[in-house]
Design a protein around this motif. Structure first.
Motif, PDB file in Angstrom:
ATOM      1  N   UNK A 283     -11.554  -4.400  -1.620  1.00  0.00           N
ATOM      2  CA  UNK A 283     -10.576  -3.520  -0.931  1.00  0.00           C
ATOM      3  C   UNK A 283      -9.689  -2.492  -1.861  1.00  0.00           C
ATOM      4  N   UNK A 284      -9.890  -1.383  -2.037  1.00  0.00           N
ATOM      5  CA  UNK A 284      -9.090  -0.321  -2.648  1.00  0.00           C
ATOM      6  C   UNK A 284      -7.686  -0.533  -2.653  1.00  0.00           C
ATOM      7  N   UNK A 285      -7.150  -1.114  -1.652  1.00  0.00           N
ATOM      8  CA  UNK A 285      -5.445  -1.219  -1.457  1.00  0.00           C
ATOM      9  C   UNK A 285      -5.224  -2.409  -2.605  1.00  0.00           C
ATOM     10  N   UNK A 286      -6.071  -3.144  -2.647  1.00  0.00           N
ATOM     11  CA  UNK A 286      -5.585  -4.240  -3.586  1.00  0.00           C
ATOM     12  C   UNK A 286      -5.297  -3.650  -5.087  1.00  0.00           C
ATOM     13  N   UNK A 287      -6.384  -2.735  -5.450  1.00  0.00           N
ATOM     14  CA  UNK A 287      -6.302  -2.235  -6.786  1.00  0.00           C
ATOM     15  C   UNK A 287      -5.195  -1.271  -6.941  1.00  0.00           C
ATOM     16  N   UNK A 288      -4.876  -0.467  -5.932  1.00  0.00           N
ATOM     17  CA  UNK A 288      -3.742   0.348  -6.029  1.00  0.00           C
ATOM     18  C   UNK A 288      -2.301  -0.252  -6.198  1.00  0.00           C
ATOM     19  N   UNK A 289      -2.071  -1.344  -5.426  1.00  0.00           N
ATOM     20  CA  UNK A 289      -1.143  -2.237  -5.696  1.00  0.00           C
ATOM     21  C   UNK A 289      -0.796  -2.716  -6.962  1.00  0.00           C
ATOM     22  N   UNK A 290      -2.128  -3.151  -7.492  1.00  0.00           N
ATOM     23  CA  UNK A 290      -2.179  -3.591  -9.055  1.00  0.00           C
ATOM     24  C   UNK A 290      -1.734  -2.539  -9.779  1.00  0.00           C
ATOM     25  N   UNK A 291      -2.317  -1.424  -9.770  1.00  0.00           N
ATOM     26  CA  UNK A 291      -2.031   0.066 -10.407  1.00  0.00           C
ATOM     27  C   UNK A 291      -0.596   0.254 -10.549  1.00  0.00           C
TER      28      UNK A 291
END
Length: 524
Positions: A283-291
């Motif tokens: 899920x790209x949203x997970x990586x964006x929150x981490x970023x």
């Protein structure tokens, strides 16, 4: 029995009934199954009383944990003006490294800590962690060399690693979405209150005439408070609403129903689900929150490592710097209360709320670069403005990270990813304060403006766009369904004779992810 017997159709088709084995469903399923029909709808008056009871028990407990947590996080910053350098002989570079080592431990413990939170009794695990971190704080008193401090900072980071996610999970277990959005800043008032408490403790210790140096007395005081807190948490911290001793049976049922009805997601689940883990990574949203956790925390050492040193470099005495920290904490508390009411009145558009609280930090950072060094009062005001506003963006993003995911394993995995980004940001943050660049630290301030206070809102707006697009697709799909098609949850249980029986349940009970449950609407 498999985890999921039938897969949910995509939004382009008709819904397919979901069926899961009971052990893979929400842990509150059995209580609702046994007692859910015993109580009628929750009246407005009963809901008001129930909400107040939750505030008294849950918010008081986790607020106490949070304020002690952030006092303990900042112990090194206060020790710096209470005699740490003089007794241990460490250099400014080594001091910065000690801040970094804390987050090395923090980073390393994320996945093991979250795994234990899922597998072990939740409340007792939290209490045990608090006890361990109290012991580590108290052990600081016997460290007189750099090497000993390195070990203790690594250990402190490891034992504190999952406390914040645990408290966020607890808020999600007991409060509905609207309440969560309002409570997040109220809860984090305690984070901003930490400098007030720690500042007054430090101020008092600077007047002490004890043979024990003030920085060690500070560790003894905060470690003792943390130890008392661990006992309180062992007795009172609930694992989930079904096991909350302060709630009556009827109240437990209503709390579970309110949370399920609001979030369309499970409350707790003890089985690690590989499929949810993989989905989180895809899920790209997970990586964006981490970023965005990394980018925002790139600036975090300003508040929790450098502020007292920057204050003294402006000509303020050690004694005066403790009072400046108190003033900054009060300022931050006021801002959190304002943010809470803004979210209550305008509970949507989290990205815009996040941007609002980064703008003052940008202004403060520009002031620290542009204002002449002899204008001390103006620089002090800019320092406080920059250091005590962007934290509200962190609060909003942290709550949004969890509330925009469904499925217990997915929530925990996304929390791990968020905290990994948080940890790496805090690992880097102390290193941007290069001693040779003192006292202006132009490079540090400019990079914080660009990376943390401009970059973070930009990422959150991308998340807003992705989730809004998903919501639009789902709402259009749901609008085309009949009432019968909207009932799509079943659970397989063993009856008294050992036979497998299938029962219809609320789809929120199935512990599906937001991607599996197409009825799930994302908070934006």
């Amino acid at each position: 029995m498999s985890v999921t017997k039938k897969a949910q159709a995509t939004t382009k088709g008709r819904p397919v009934t979901q069926t899961v084995a009971e052990k893979y469903a929400d842990v509150t399923l059995r209580l609702i199954d046994d007692h859910g029909d015993e109580f009628g709808p929750l009246t407005p008056e009963k809901e008001r009383l129930l909400r107040r009871k939750l505030y008294r028990h849950i918010m008081t407990l986790i607020s106490a944990i949070n304020i002690i947590l952030f006092i303990d996080k900042s112990t090194l910053g206060y020790a710096a003006i209470l005699g740490l350098f003089e007794e241990t002989g460490i250099t400014k570079d080594q001091y910065n490294n000690l801040n970094t080592f804390f987050y090395v431990g923090y980073l390393a413990a994320q996945w093991p800590g979250h795994y234990l939170l899922q597998k072990l009794p939740f409340g007792r695990t939290v209490a045990s962690i608090i006890f361990l971190w109290a012991a580590v704080i108290l052990l600081h008193c016997v460290a007189t060399k750099y090497a000993g401090l390195v070990v203790l900072r690594l250990a402190l980071g490891a034992v504190e690693a999952v406390i914040v996610p645990a408290m966020e999970i607890t808020i999600g277990m007991f409060f509905n979405r609207e309440e969560q959005a309002f409570l997040q800043p109220i809860f984090w008032v305690t984070c901003q209150a930490a400098p007030v408490v720690a500042g007054f403790i430090s101020y008092g210790l600077l007047w002490s005439n004890s043979s024990i140096l003030p920085w060690k007395l500070f560790m003894i005081t905060t470690g003792g408070l943390t130890l008392i807190l661990s006992v309180y948490a062992w007795i009172c911290y609930p694992s989930n609403p079904a096991e909350a001793r302060f709630l009556s049976l009827e109240e437990k049922v209503h709390v579970i129903r309110r949370v399920h009805g609001s979030s369309q997601s499970s409350i707790e689940q003890k089985q690690f689900k590989k499929a949810q883990f993989i989905e989180t990574l895809r899920d790209p949203v997970s990586w964006l929150f981490a970023l965005q956790a990394f980018t925002l925390m790139y600036s975090n050492n300003l508040t929790y490592g450098q502020q007292n040193l920057l204050t003294t470099s402006l000509g303020v005495s050690n004694l005066g710097s403790t009072l400046v920290a108190v003033a900054g904490g009060v300022f931050g508390m006021v801002l959190c209360i304002i943010a809470a009411f803004l979210l209550k009145w305008h509970p949507r558009n989290f990205a815009i709320h996040s941007l609002v609280w980064c703008i003052p930090a940008v202004a403060g950072g520009i002031g620290m670069v542009a204002i002449p060094w002899d204008r001390k009062l103006a620089l002090l005001a800019c320092l406080l403005l920059a250091g005590h506003t962007y934290g509200i963006t962190y609060i909003i993003a942290l709550g949004w990270t969890t509330s925009s995911a469904a499925g217990y394993t997915k929530k925990l995995t996304r929390n791990v990813m968020f905290m990994l980004g948080y940890s790496v940001g805090n690992l880097v943050s102390p290193q941007i304060w290069v001693p040779d660049a003192a006292p202006r630290y132009y490079g540090a301030w400019i990079s914080m403006i660009v990376v943390a206070w401009v970059g973070t809102p930009a990422i959150l707006f991308i998340i807003h766009f992705i989730l809004s697009r998903r919501n639009a697709e789902r709402k259009a799909w749901i609008a085309d369904l009949s009432e019968e098609e909207r009932e799509a949850g079943r659970v397989e249980q063993y009856d008294e004779s050992g036979q497998v029986v299938t029962k219809n349940v609320d789809i929120a009970m199935l512990d599906l992810t937001d991607m599996e449950n197409k009825f799930y609407i994302y908070p934006v």
